[in-house]
Design an enzyme around this catalytic site. Structure first.
Site, PDB file in Angstrom:
ATOM      1  N   CYS A  15       4.915  -2.375   3.956  1.00 48.63           N
ATOM      2  CA  CYS A  15       3.587  -2.620   3.245  1.00 48.63           C
ATOM      3  C   CYS A  15       3.562  -2.223   1.861  1.00 48.63           C
ATOM      4  O   CYS A  15       2.634  -2.251   0.948  1.00 48.63           O
ATOM      5  CB  CYS A  15       2.550  -1.358   4.004  1.00 48.63           C
ATOM      6  SG  CYS A  15       2.422  -1.675   5.661  1.00 48.63           S
ATOM      7  N   HIS A  23      -2.757  -0.110  -0.955  1.00 52.85           N
ATOM      8  CA  HIS A  23      -2.452  -0.924   0.292  1.00 52.85           C
ATOM      9  C   HIS A  23      -3.576  -0.601   1.474  1.00 52.85           C
ATOM     10  O   HIS A  23      -4.008   0.629   1.451  1.00 52.85           O
ATOM     11  CB  HIS A  23      -1.124  -0.378   1.022  1.00 52.85           C
ATOM     12  CG  HIS A  23      -0.805  -0.795   2.500  1.00 52.85           C
ATOM     13  ND1 HIS A  23      -1.168  -2.049   2.686  1.00 52.85           N
ATOM     14  CD2 HIS A  23      -0.678  -0.230   3.425  1.00 52.85           C
ATOM     15  CE1 HIS A  23      -0.721  -2.219   3.963  1.00 52.85           C
ATOM     16  NE2 HIS A  23      -0.619  -0.937   4.493  1.00 52.85           N
ATOM     17  N   ASN A  44      -4.929  -4.251   8.307  1.00 53.25           N
ATOM     18  CA  ASN A  44      -3.720  -4.075   7.492  1.00 53.25           C
ATOM     19  C   ASN A  44      -2.943  -5.239   7.863  1.00 53.25           C
ATOM     20  O   ASN A  44      -2.425  -5.508   8.846  1.00 53.25           O
ATOM     21  CB  ASN A  44      -3.047  -2.616   8.429  1.00 53.25           C
ATOM     22  CG  ASN A  44      -1.877  -2.295   7.714  1.00 53.25           C
ATOM     23  OD1 ASN A  44      -1.430  -3.475   6.886  1.00 53.25           O
ATOM     24  ND2 ASN A  44      -1.347  -1.281   7.869  1.00 53.25           N
TER      25      ASN A  44
END
Ligand SMILES: CC(C)(COP(=O)(O)OP(=O)(O)OC[C@H]1O[C@@H](n2cnc3c(N)ncnc32)[C@H](O)[C@@H]1OP(=O)(O)O)[C@@H](O)C(=O)NCCC(=O)NCCS
EC number: 2.3.1.180
Length: 343
Positions: free
Chosen positions: A122, A268, A299
């Protein structure tokens, strides 16, 4: 004395354009509830997620990347032939070799641009952005295409109630090119490999293929489960909340700005509670626009920051020239934070 000559690129680099691609299928929490014991209320309140996008067979890692990149190229006002390098950050492209970046570079019509994939979970967008900035400044490429792309639905165990609701698919891309002024600050980045077990693949590919079946996780029908991403949610949550706010602050310090100078915060998109906590710890003033794209995107790992950036600009919540703090963090564990001017 060395006889090696070197090249010099632009004085500085900046993000010149951004594009995103979200798969056509929108998946509400009700669909997730078909396979796990949970509730819409729990998922919304614990993660912030209401819907996410899942890719269909045609929406491959390459196809989504090409869509997002086409928009970024148009937004930057350049031609594909001017791109000198393509960097793709992904953990969900299933062909180990060759890199998907070469197919993307070819199909976009670049002039045989250098092309490669990186794996930085990520934090992947920040890692790729940092490489791109270096390439523009050292003259390795005038324009670099940076792509964050994932099909995490392929790596999600829909029977695992701790992760089934979290992940989504999509691609985000930016063009990084020359600038007369600094528009990408120093990157504060690093890794904490001692915590590598907190986010990982359930079974490595070789064990999935050759391992002792009695030792492998099985689904409800007794079949060996396809490898998926698993995490120690609470441990990762605590790390993100306590450690990543410090990293974000270091990126502000390194760029020589304070929270008051910021217009936009794009962390993020892992959990809306992590985002809210970072906003509080960093004491971001009211005027700072905060990306909470997770609500409708979930996500999407390496894709989450460019996708959120693209949406803020598209909706008018952020505008070209705004100063934004971006921070990615995840599997590794790895992180990367930097201050950028929005395209
Ligand atoms: C995954 C996450 C949303 C879970 O939220 P949480 O508040 O930490 O939840 P917990 O794991 O503490 O579980 C709380 C309770 O809910 C239960 N629970 C877990 N998943 C559930 C679900 N899907 N539905 C309902 N209840 C659930 C647990 O069993 C636990 O019950 P108990 O208190 O009776 O033991 C959160 O930990 C998180 O976002 N972690 C970080 C994710 C991240 O940043 N990842 C980065 C990777 S890129």
């Amino acid at each position: 004395m060395s006889k090696i000559k070197t090249r010099k690129g632009a004085p500085y680099a900046r993000i010149l354009g951004v594009g995103g691609y979200r798969p056509t299928r929108v998946v509400p929490n009700e669909v997730i509830l078909e396979t796990i014991d949970s509730s819409d209320e729990w998922i919304r309140s614990r993660s912030g997620i209401e819907t996410r996008h899942w890719a269909n067979d045609e929406e491959t890692v390459a196809a989504m990347s090409i869509e997002a990149s086409g928009k970024a190229i148009a937004d930057a006002g350049i031609r594909a032939e001017q791109i000198g390098a393509v960097v793709v950050s992904t953990v969900s492209h299933f062909s180990q070799t060759p890199a998907v970046a070469t197919e993307i570079a070819d199909k976009l019509g670049t002039n045989q641009a250098a092309a490669f994939d990186i794996s930085a979970g990520c934090a992947g967008f920040g890692y790729a952005l940092t490489l791109a900035k270096g390439m523009v400044v050292d003259g390795s490429a005038e324009y670099v295409l940076v792509i964050g792309v994932e099909r995490l639905s392929d790596l999600t165990d829909l029977e695992d109630r701790t992760t089934a609701f979290l992940f989504g698919d999509g691609a985000g891309a930016v063009i990084v090119g020359p600038s007369e002024e600094p528009h990408i600050g120093p990157t504060v980045w690093g890794s904490e490999g001692d915590k590598s077990d907190t986010i990982k693949q359930t079974v490595p590919w070789n064990e999935f293929r050759l391992g002792d079946v009695s030792q492998l996780p099985l689904d409800g029908k007794g079949n060996v489960k396809f490898p998926a991403i698993t995490q120690e949610g609470q441990a990762v949550f605590r790390w993100a909340v306590f450690e990543m706010a410090k990293v974000a602050q270091q990126a502000l310090d390194a760029a020589g700005i304070t929270p008051d100078d910021l217009d936009v915060f794009i962390p993020h998109q892992a959990n809306v509670r992590i985002i809210d906590s970072m906003v509080k710890t960093l004491k971001l003033p009211e005027h700072v626009t905060v990306a909470r794209d997770i609500r409708t995107t979930g996500n999407t790992s390496a894709a989450s920051i460019p996708l959120a950036m693209e949406r803020l600009l598209a909706t008018g919540e952020a505008k070209s020239g705004d100063t934004a703090l971006v921070i990615g963090f995840g599997a590794g564990l790895v992180y990367a934070a930097t201050v950028v001017t929005l395209p």
